[in-house]
Design an enzyme around this catalytic site. Structure first.
Site, PDB file in Angstrom:
ATOM      1  CE  LYS A  64       5.991  -1.795   0.062  1.00  0.00           C
ATOM      2  NZ  LYS A  64       5.894  -3.183   0.624  1.00  0.00           N
ATOM      3  CB  THR A  65      -0.390  -0.112  -2.642  1.00  0.00           C
ATOM      4  OG1 THR A  65       0.595  -0.433  -3.285  1.00  0.00           O
ATOM      5  CG2 THR A  65      -1.522   0.691  -3.455  1.00  0.00           C
ATOM      6  CG  ASP A 109       4.417  -0.460  -5.649  1.00  0.00           C
ATOM      7  OD1 ASP A 109       5.524  -0.623  -4.957  1.00  0.00           O
ATOM      8  OD2 ASP A 109       3.729  -0.971  -6.166  1.00  0.00           O
ATOM      9  CB  THR A 158      10.229  -4.828  -1.265  1.00  0.00           C
ATOM     10  OG1 THR A 158      11.287  -4.985  -2.252  1.00  0.00           O
ATOM     11  CG2 THR A 158       8.583  -4.697  -1.944  1.00  0.00           C
ATOM     12  NE  ARG A 217      -1.083  -8.010  -1.685  1.00  0.00           N
ATOM     13  CZ  ARG A 217       0.046  -6.884  -2.107  1.00  0.00           C
ATOM     14  NH1 ARG A 217       1.211  -7.743  -1.830  1.00  0.00           N
ATOM     15  NH2 ARG A 217      -0.613  -6.223  -2.332  1.00  0.00           N
TER      16      ARG A 217
HETATM   17  P1  ADP Z   1       1.815  -3.463  -0.465  1.00  0.00           P
HETATM   18  O1  ADP Z   1       1.443  -1.982  -1.242  1.00  0.00           O
HETATM   19  O2  ADP Z   1       3.070  -2.983   1.121  1.00  0.00           O
HETATM   20  O3  ADP Z   1       2.389  -4.542  -1.106  1.00  0.00           O
HETATM   21  P2  ADP Z   1      -1.042  -3.094  -0.261  1.00  0.00           P
HETATM   22  O4  ADP Z   1      -1.568  -1.795   0.416  1.00  0.00           O
HETATM   23  O5  ADP Z   1      -1.403  -2.997  -1.363  1.00  0.00           O
HETATM   24  O6  ADP Z   1       0.526  -3.338   0.455  1.00  0.00           O
HETATM   25  O7  ADP Z   1      -1.934  -4.069   0.329  1.00  0.00           O
HETATM   26  C1  ADP Z   1      -1.853  -5.064   0.759  1.00  0.00           C
HETATM   27  C2  ADP Z   1      -3.850  -5.426   0.870  1.00  0.00           C
HETATM   28  O8  ADP Z   1      -3.666  -6.100   2.151  1.00  0.00           O
HETATM   29  C3  ADP Z   1      -4.681  -3.965   0.968  1.00  0.00           C
HETATM   30  O9  ADP Z   1      -4.930  -4.176  -0.291  1.00  0.00           O
HETATM   31  C4  ADP Z   1      -5.576  -4.836   2.176  1.00  0.00           C
HETATM   32  O10 ADP Z   1      -6.571  -4.719   2.344  1.00  0.00           O
HETATM   33  C5  ADP Z   1      -4.723  -4.988   2.688  1.00  0.00           C
HETATM   34  N1  ADP Z   1      -4.579  -4.346   3.832  1.00  0.00           N
HETATM   35  C6  ADP Z   1      -2.413  -4.065   4.205  1.00  0.00           C
HETATM   36  N2  ADP Z   1      -2.410  -3.364   4.900  1.00  0.00           N
HETATM   37  C7  ADP Z   1      -3.511  -3.457   5.683  1.00  0.00           C
HETATM   38  C8  ADP Z   1      -3.988  -2.470   6.910  1.00  0.00           C
HETATM   39  N3  ADP Z   1      -3.300  -1.772   8.058  1.00  0.00           N
HETATM   40  N4  ADP Z   1      -5.125  -2.790   7.680  1.00  0.00           N
HETATM   41  C9  ADP Z   1      -6.004  -2.759   6.822  1.00  0.00           C
HETATM   42  N5  ADP Z   1      -5.569  -3.979   5.985  1.00  0.00           N
HETATM   43  C10 ADP Z   1      -4.711  -3.456   5.056  1.00  0.00           C
END
Ligand code: ADP
Length: 334
Positions: A64-65, A109, A158, A217
């Site tokens: 998401k981030t 977030d 979430t 992740r």
């Molecule tokens: P969230 O905000 O949903 O907790 P993040 O955007 O921080 O997730 O993602 C965590 C890590 O997972 C990112 O730093 C990246 O390395 C990896 N990641 C997540 N989604 C992808 C994707 N679609 N393709 C490649 N890497 C991804």
């Protein structure tokens, strides 16, 4: 021990900046979300106006981030990052909003955790690009309307169900992120291996992907631990056998269950004959707090189809018995 939590660990944060995909094309998986977002962004680009506000919902660690940063990059816009818990006082939000430049992306977030007064300020900001700044206190207080730059809010949560109706209604576009298929996780791993200079072989990628709980992740975290093993105990190449040996050291099994997940299943099957058993009883049996079992272990066990929550208590499914190599007794709920 190796954490299989989808929440970021300190050493994830160190590498995640370098591993984040930078463009929609680089963003692996989530084909529906990607296609929808492409249309939203292209439409806005052609009209020359900021796109509708975007809500990204889904479990932690699914991107998401990353996606919010991609949205800003694709629009050629700046991004400001904050989170619901950080916006306790409406003044904090007013300051952020009034500092936005036209077209900026504001990322919030955990937006379901925003405090009520800040949330109400957000309604007007999202709808009319305006904030009411309250000056003074008590009966003499007045509110001064202030125009802010047109911006796009990207909210991440979430728990989309925990958002209030009025807030949810102000998002023009909601994207639901799904857990990743193993093939997509293999792509995530190949990309990360390339960036980190890891010699990841196809069978090694498949092995790690299968144990990553559908979460990029976690996949990247496992890759880094397997890499250590490959470099210290082998010739550096991450093959299937190296991945297996490395993850055995960390007690992560073929389905991505860790020691505690297995202890919970094993207690359920062996001590309670498959259940149903209450969560507190089950927690005592594995020596953990009920909340740990409920919040840390159960979500994945339920998703993996190993454990069912029923009104009478927790029940092991046929898959759980099979995973532990045990046979359910005749007439058991499994
Ligand atoms: P969230 O905000 O949903 O907790 P993040 O955007 O921080 O997730 O993602 C965590 C890590 O997972 C990112 O730093 C990246 O390395 C990896 N990641 C997540 N989604 C992808 C994707 N679609 N393709 C490649 N890497 C991804």
């Amino acid at each position: 021990e190796l954490s299989l939590s989808p929440e970021p660990e300190p050493d994830d944060l160190l590498v995640e900046a370098s591993l984040r995909p930078k463009t929609l094309a680089e963003f692996v998986g989530q084909p529906r979300v990607r296609e929808q977002l492409e249309l939203v962004l292209e439409g806005a680009r052609r009209r020359g106006t900021p796109p509708d506000h975007v809500l990204l919902s889904g479990p932690p660690g699914l991107g998401k981030t990353s996606l919010s940063m991609i949205i800003a990059a694709e629009l050629g816009a700046q991004i400001r990052l904050t989170s619901g818990p950080a916006l306790e006082r409406p003044g904090d939000l007013a300051a952020m909003l009034s500092n936005l430049s036209p077209g900026d992306v504001l990322f919030i977030d955990e937006i379901h955790r925003i405090a009520r007064p800040a949330e109400e300020m957000l309604y007007l900001a999202m709808e009319d690009f305006r904030v009411d700044i309250v000056v003074g206190k008590g009966p003499g207080a007045t509110s001064i309307p202030l125009d802010i730059a047109p911006f796009t809010l990207v909210g991440a949560t979430t728990r989309a169900g925990a958002l209030t109706g009025p807030l949810r209604d102000r998002f023009g576009f909601t994207a639901h992120m799904e857990f990743y298929e193993p093939e997509d996780l293999e792509k995530v791993l190949r990309r990360a291996a390339k960036i980190l200079g890891i010699d990841l072989r196809p069978d090694g990628a498949a092995e790690i992907a299968a144990r990553s709980r559908g979460t990029p992740r976690i996949a990247n975290r496992l890759l880094r631990r397997v890499r250590d093993y490959a470099e210290v105990r082998a010739d550096g190449a991450v093959t299937r056998s190296v991945a297996r040996a490395a993850l055995a050291v960390y007690d992560v099994d073929e389905l991505g269950l860790d020691r505690l997940d297995r202890a919970v299943l094993s207690a359920l099957v062996r001590s309670f004959n498959g259940g149903p058993v209450g969560i507190s009883t089950l927690a005592v049996a594995v020596g953990e707090e009920p909340s740990t079992v409920e919040e840390v272990c159960e979500p994945y066990l339920v998703r993996a189809g190993m454990l069912a929550r029923t009104p009478r208590g927790r029940v092991a499914t046929a898959a759980a018995w099979a995973h532990l190599g045990a046979t359910p007794p005749p007439g058991s709920p499994a």
